[in-house]
Design a protein around this motif. Structure first.
Motif, short mmCIF file in Angstrom:
data_model
loop_
_atom_site.label_atom_id
_atom_site.label_comp_id
_atom_site.label_asym_id
_atom_site.label_seq_id
_atom_site.Cartn_x
_atom_site.Cartn_y
_atom_site.Cartn_z
N PHE A 49 0.66 -1.30 0.33
CA PHE A 49 -0.09 -0.08 0.07
C PHE A 49 0.84 0.70 -0.13
O PHE A 49 0.72 2.33 -0.78
N TYR A 50 1.81 1.36 1.01
CA TYR A 50 2.16 2.21 1.39
C TYR A 50 3.54 2.78 -0.12
O TYR A 50 3.81 3.64 -0.36
N SER A 51 3.91 1.70 -0.88
CA SER A 51 4.88 1.70 -1.77
C SER A 51 3.89 2.92 -3.60
O SER A 51 4.76 3.05 -4.31
N ASN A 52 2.70 2.99 -3.09
CA ASN A 52 1.55 3.32 -4.23
C ASN A 52 0.85 4.45 -3.33
O ASN A 52 0.89 5.73 -4.00
N PHE A 53 0.80 4.74 -1.94
CA PHE A 53 0.21 6.10 -1.71
C PHE A 53 0.69 6.37 -0.13
O PHE A 53 0.78 5.28 0.80
N LYS A 54 0.70 7.93 -0.07
CA LYS A 54 1.12 7.92 1.34
C LYS A 54 0.53 7.27 2.31
O LYS A 54 0.95 7.85 4.25
N SER A 55 -1.55 7.69 2.12
CA SER A 55 -2.28 7.79 3.29
C SER A 55 -3.00 7.70 2.67
O SER A 55 -3.48 6.86 1.29
N LYS A 56 -4.11 6.88 3.33
CA LYS A 56 -5.15 7.07 2.68
C LYS A 56 -6.35 7.91 2.25
O LYS A 56 -6.90 8.08 0.77
N ASP A 57 -5.52 9.58 2.47
CA ASP A 57 -6.41 10.37 1.88
C ASP A 57 -5.95 10.68 0.30
O ASP A 57 -6.71 10.83 -0.43
N GLU A 58 -4.33 10.07 0.51
CA GLU A 58 -3.66 10.34 -0.65
C GLU A 58 -5.05 9.35 -1.49
O GLU A 58 -5.03 9.15 -3.10
N LEU A 59 -5.41 7.44 -0.93
CA LEU A 59 -5.65 6.89 -1.61
C LEU A 59 -7.28 7.70 -2.27
O LEU A 59 -7.27 6.97 -3.40
N ILE A 60 -7.72 8.49 -1.43
CA ILE A 60 -8.65 8.30 -1.98
C ILE A 60 -9.20 9.75 -3.19
O ILE A 60 -9.83 9.45 -3.91
#
Length: 203
Positions: A49-60
């Motif tokens: 997950f963290y290799s693609n997004f820094k946080s849940k907010d960034e994922l959203i």
């Protein structure tokens, strides 16, 4: 003999995380969903997950951006094939908006995610950028279909685009809240009325 690639690409990983996040958000709520749960639902580790997004907010934010990009791409493809308004609207009615797009399949989750991001004032420019892209798309549709009909709109296309987009968002919300009195075709009926008011009805 060439080796067969078995590891997922970055795009594959992101798509699986988008799908998994949509399921987890619907089941647990956006605020209650953890990164660990989303990663596990996608079949990945927390590190993936963290290799693609820094946080849940960034994922959203990425999910919202992907949804807008997919929607714009599909609609522009339709416009290339159907350049007069009646044909374009008929094609739009039958378009599968949920193909490879978890937010297209879940309008309620889409709205929840927009509101979740909007709560953080510093994130609102991200939403505004996507709203402007949608407005430009609708404006381009109005200009193209009006030009191909040989008639000039009585409304400024940019303002007409804002009206159309507000109608779409409004009727989508009304449909979610009160489906009994909000017909599935309410938006398209409203577009027909607006089309006639703008003087670009089909001859």
């Amino acid at each position: 003999m060439s080796r067969v690639r078995t590891r997922p690409t970055r795009d594959d990983t992101r798509d699986k995380l988008f799908e998994a996040a949509a399921r987890v958000f619907e089941e647990q709520g956006i605020g209650g969903a953890s990164i660990e749960t989303i990663a596990a639902a996608a079949g990945f580790t927390r590190g993936a997950f963290y290799s693609n997004f820094k946080s849940k907010d960034e994922l959203i934010i990425a999910m919202l951006e992907d949804h807008v990009e997919q929607s714009i791409g599909r609609i522009r493809d339709l416009l290339e094939r159907h350049r007069n308004l009646p044909d374009f609207l008929d094609a739009l009615k039958s378009m599968n908006r949920g193909a490879q797009d978890p937010l297209g399949r879940s309008p309620l989750l889409h709205m929840e995610m927009i509101l979740f991001v909007a709560r953080a004032e510093k994130r609102r420019p991200e939403l505004a950028k996507r709203l402007r892209a949608r407005r430009k798309l609708v404006t381009d549709i109005i200009e193209t279909t009006a030009r191909n009909s040989g008639k000039k709109s009585v409304l400024d296309p940019t303002w007409a685009g804002a009206l159309v987009l507000a109608l779409e968002d409004g009727f989508r919300l009304h449909r979610l809240i009160d489906p009994e009195t909000t017909a599935p075709d309410s938006f398209f009926r409203a577009i027909g009325d607006l089309q006639r008011a703008m003087g670009i009805s089909a001859a």
